[in-house]
Design a protein around this motif. Structure first.
Motif, PDB file in Angstrom:
ATOM      1  N   GLY A  15       0.800  -1.216   0.000  1.00  0.00           N
ATOM      2  CA  GLY A  15       0.000   0.000   0.000  1.00  0.00           C
ATOM      3  C   GLY A  15       0.834   1.267   0.000  1.00  0.00           C
ATOM      4  N   GLY A  16       2.151   1.110   0.088  1.00  0.00           N
ATOM      5  CA  GLY A  16       3.040   2.261   0.137  1.00  0.00           C
ATOM      6  C   GLY A  16       3.431   2.779  -1.235  1.00  0.00           C
ATOM      7  N   ASN A  17       4.083   3.927  -1.223  1.00  0.00           N
ATOM      8  CA  ASN A  17       4.503   4.609  -2.450  1.00  0.00           C
ATOM      9  C   ASN A  17       6.022   4.609  -2.567  1.00  0.00           C
ATOM     10  OD1 ASN A  17       1.846   5.414  -3.218  1.00  0.00           O
ATOM     11  ND2 ASN A  17       1.953   7.071  -1.716  1.00  0.00           N
ATOM     12  N   VAL A  18       6.499   4.423  -3.793  1.00  0.00           N
ATOM     13  CA  VAL A  18       7.925   4.509  -4.078  1.00  0.00           C
ATOM     14  C   VAL A  18       8.132   5.604  -5.114  1.00  0.00           C
ATOM     15  CG1 VAL A  18       9.982   3.319  -4.910  1.00  0.00           C
ATOM     16  CG2 VAL A  18       8.263   2.061  -3.584  1.00  0.00           C
ATOM     17  N   ALA A  19       8.930   6.606  -4.764  1.00  0.00           N
ATOM     18  CA  ALA A  19       9.241   7.708  -5.668  1.00  0.00           C
ATOM     19  C   ALA A  19      10.582   7.439  -6.341  1.00  0.00           C
ATOM     20  CB  ALA A  19       9.290   9.030  -4.912  1.00  0.00           C
ATOM     21  N   PHE A  20      10.681   7.826  -7.612  1.00  0.00           N
ATOM     22  CA  PHE A  20      11.882   7.600  -8.406  1.00  0.00           C
ATOM     23  C   PHE A  20      12.418   8.945  -8.907  1.00  0.00           C
ATOM     24  CE2 PHE A  20       9.315   3.779  -8.653  1.00  0.00           C
ATOM     25  CZ  PHE A  20      10.233   2.765  -8.428  1.00  0.00           C
ATOM     26  N   PRO A  21      13.186   9.666  -8.076  1.00  0.00           N
ATOM     27  CA  PRO A  21      13.760  10.937  -8.519  1.00  0.00           C
ATOM     28  C   PRO A  21      14.884  10.715  -9.530  1.00  0.00           C
ATOM     29  CG  PRO A  21      14.521  10.397  -6.314  1.00  0.00           C
ATOM     30  CD  PRO A  21      13.490   9.371  -6.670  1.00  0.00           C
ATOM     31  N   ASN A  22      14.872  11.510 -10.585  1.00  0.00           N
ATOM     32  CA  ASN A  22      15.914  11.426 -11.607  1.00  0.00           C
ATOM     33  C   ASN A  22      17.042  12.387 -11.249  1.00  0.00           C
ATOM     34  OD1 ASN A  22      17.530  11.247 -13.832  1.00  0.00           O
ATOM     35  ND2 ASN A  22      15.955  11.761 -15.328  1.00  0.00           N
ATOM     36  N   GLN A  23      18.193  11.840 -10.891  1.00  0.00           N
ATOM     37  CA  GLN A  23      19.357  12.652 -10.531  1.00  0.00           C
ATOM     38  C   GLN A  23      20.441  12.593 -11.602  1.00  0.00           C
ATOM     39  OE1 GLN A  23      20.491  11.260  -6.614  1.00  0.00           O
ATOM     40  NE2 GLN A  23      18.540  11.888  -5.691  1.00  0.00           N
ATOM     41  N   ASP A  24      20.102  12.044 -12.771  1.00  0.00           N
ATOM     42  CA  ASP A  24      21.037  11.997 -13.891  1.00  0.00           C
ATOM     43  C   ASP A  24      20.805  13.186 -14.827  1.00  0.00           C
ATOM     44  OD1 ASP A  24      22.781   9.816 -13.584  1.00  0.00           O
ATOM     45  OD2 ASP A  24      21.237   8.388 -14.179  1.00  0.00           O
ATOM     46  N   PRO A  25      21.826  13.569 -15.610  1.00  0.00           N
ATOM     47  CA  PRO A  25      21.675  14.694 -16.544  1.00  0.00           C
ATOM     48  C   PRO A  25      21.013  14.273 -17.862  1.00  0.00           C
ATOM     49  CG  PRO A  25      23.930  13.913 -16.601  1.00  0.00           C
ATOM     50  CD  PRO A  25      23.235  13.112 -15.535  1.00  0.00           C
ATOM     51  N   PHE A  26      20.176  13.258 -17.827  1.00  0.00           N
ATOM     52  CA  PHE A  26      19.472  12.780 -19.020  1.00  0.00           C
ATOM     53  C   PHE A  26      18.187  12.091 -18.566  1.00  0.00           C
ATOM     54  CE2 PHE A  26      23.312  10.228 -18.112  1.00  0.00           C
ATOM     55  CZ  PHE A  26      22.721   9.124 -17.502  1.00  0.00           C
ATOM     56  N   GLY A  27      17.353  11.687 -19.491  1.00  0.00           N
ATOM     57  CA  GLY A  27      16.037  11.154 -19.176  1.00  0.00           C
ATOM     58  C   GLY A  27      16.033   9.684 -18.812  1.00  0.00           C
ATOM     59  N   HIS A  28      15.020   9.301 -18.034  1.00  0.00           N
ATOM     60  CA  HIS A  28      14.755   7.909 -17.707  1.00  0.00           C
ATOM     61  C   HIS A  28      13.265   7.635 -17.884  1.00  0.00           C
ATOM     62  CE1 HIS A  28      18.722   6.875 -16.223  1.00  0.00           C
ATOM     63  NE2 HIS A  28      18.714   7.894 -15.376  1.00  0.00           N
ATOM     64  N   ASN A  29      12.941   6.381 -18.128  1.00  0.00           N
ATOM     65  CA  ASN A  29      11.544   5.939 -18.242  1.00  0.00           C
ATOM     66  C   ASN A  29      11.372   4.704 -17.356  1.00  0.00           C
ATOM     67  OD1 ASN A  29       9.309   5.099 -21.048  1.00  0.00           O
ATOM     68  ND2 ASN A  29       8.991   4.980 -18.851  1.00  0.00           N
ATOM     69  N   VAL A  30      10.863   4.914 -16.143  1.00  0.00           N
ATOM     70  CA  VAL A  30      10.724   3.844 -15.160  1.00  0.00           C
ATOM     71  C   VAL A  30       9.456   3.043 -15.444  1.00  0.00           C
ATOM     72  CG1 VAL A  30      10.569   3.304 -12.702  1.00  0.00           C
ATOM     73  CG2 VAL A  30      11.897   5.292 -13.473  1.00  0.00           C
ATOM     74  N   PHE A  31       9.585   1.702 -15.406  1.00  0.00           N
ATOM     75  CA  PHE A  31       8.398   0.875 -15.630  1.00  0.00           C
ATOM     76  C   PHE A  31       8.560  -0.472 -14.949  1.00  0.00           C
ATOM     77  CE2 PHE A  31      11.173  -0.940 -18.815  1.00  0.00           C
ATOM     78  CZ  PHE A  31      10.743  -2.257 -18.975  1.00  0.00           C
ATOM     79  N   SER A  32       7.428  -1.157 -14.760  1.00  0.00           N
ATOM     80  CA  SER A  32       7.409  -2.540 -14.313  1.00  0.00           C
ATOM     81  C   SER A  32       6.236  -3.226 -14.985  1.00  0.00           C
ATOM     82  CB  SER A  32       7.271  -2.643 -12.792  1.00  0.00           C
ATOM     83  OG  SER A  32       7.223  -4.008 -12.391  1.00  0.00           O
TER      84      SER A  32
END
Length: 229
Positions: free
Chosen positions: A88-105
């Motif tokens: 039931g909890g939340n997981v945040a994925f902050p982008n700390q890289d100098p380029f883009g990411h696309n998080v998925f599962s």
């Protein structure tokens, strides 16, 4: 990356809760990892052990198990590699890289696609159902993280020798789950008495084969897309 299927052991009919179940005990266990001949890994510290009560729901505190956590993306990696969160909890994925990411599962029942976002942005997913969820980046094929959503506060990270301790466990019947990135998942019954419990569990990593996973469309990553940044 091949994700091993769980190995289930039949679970007995739950023992009804009683007044004695208010007593607390300690579960102290030992994990071992069965490897293919000649393989030397030594990564037992990534194993997670958790208990799910079979005596019915209990109005107990969650202790140190967080409701919200961050998994940073930095240096083309998810940090940390393995994360525990309460179901039931939340997981945040902050982008700390100098380029883009696309998080998925693509792991049911918690599948999601956070889309492409740039440095400084953060997007999150909710993990309503207990389980282990591999998380990837659709751009960088080598990025992988594991979110372990647990059904109770009774959870432990194994140490480098495979030892684990879960304190303050009420006496009763439990479903014990052991997960390791390279091994078949183990699910079995565990009875915790006033003396506690001392499970000894062997994990089988012999079937593990390292390899790349598929992208969010279910096809191999294109050679022109892998780690293009």
């Amino acid at each position: 990356m091949l994700v091993p299927e769980p190995v289930s052991v039949p679970v007995p009919v739950p023992v009804p809760a009683s007044a004695s179940a208010l007593a607390l005990a300690t579960v102290t266990g030992q994990l071992t990892l069965l490897e293919r001949s000649g393989a030397v890994r030594g990564d037992l510290a990534t194993a997670i052990v958790y208990l799910q009560p079979l005596d019915g729901p209990r109005p107990e505190a969650w202790g140190d198990v967080p409701l919200e956590v961050n998994v940073a993306m930095r240096g083309r990696e998810f940090l940390p590699h393995v994360t525990i969160v309460r179901a039931g909890g939340n997981v945040a994925f902050p982008n700390q890289d100098p380029f883009g990411h696309n998080v998925f599962s693509n792991t049911d029942p918690v599948s999601f696609d956070l889309g492409l976002y740039r440095r400084g942005a953060t997007r999150a997913a909710t993990f309503d159902t207990p389980g282990v969820y591999p998380v990837y980046c659709n751009i960088h094929a080598r990025m992988v993280s594991y979110i372990v959503a647990v059904p109770s506060r009774h959870v432990a990270h194994a140490d480098a020798e495979g030892r684990f301790t879960i304190p303050d466990v009420p006496i009763g019947s439990y479903r014990l789950t052991v997960w390791h990135e390279r091994a078949l998942r183990v699910v079995q019954a565990l009875t915790v008495s006033a003396a506690g419990a001392t499970p000894r569990i062997e994990l089988d990593a012999r079937a593990y084969i390292a390899g790349t996973h598929l992208n969010k469309f279910g096809v191999p990553y294109s050679a022109t897309r892998v780690d293009r940044y």
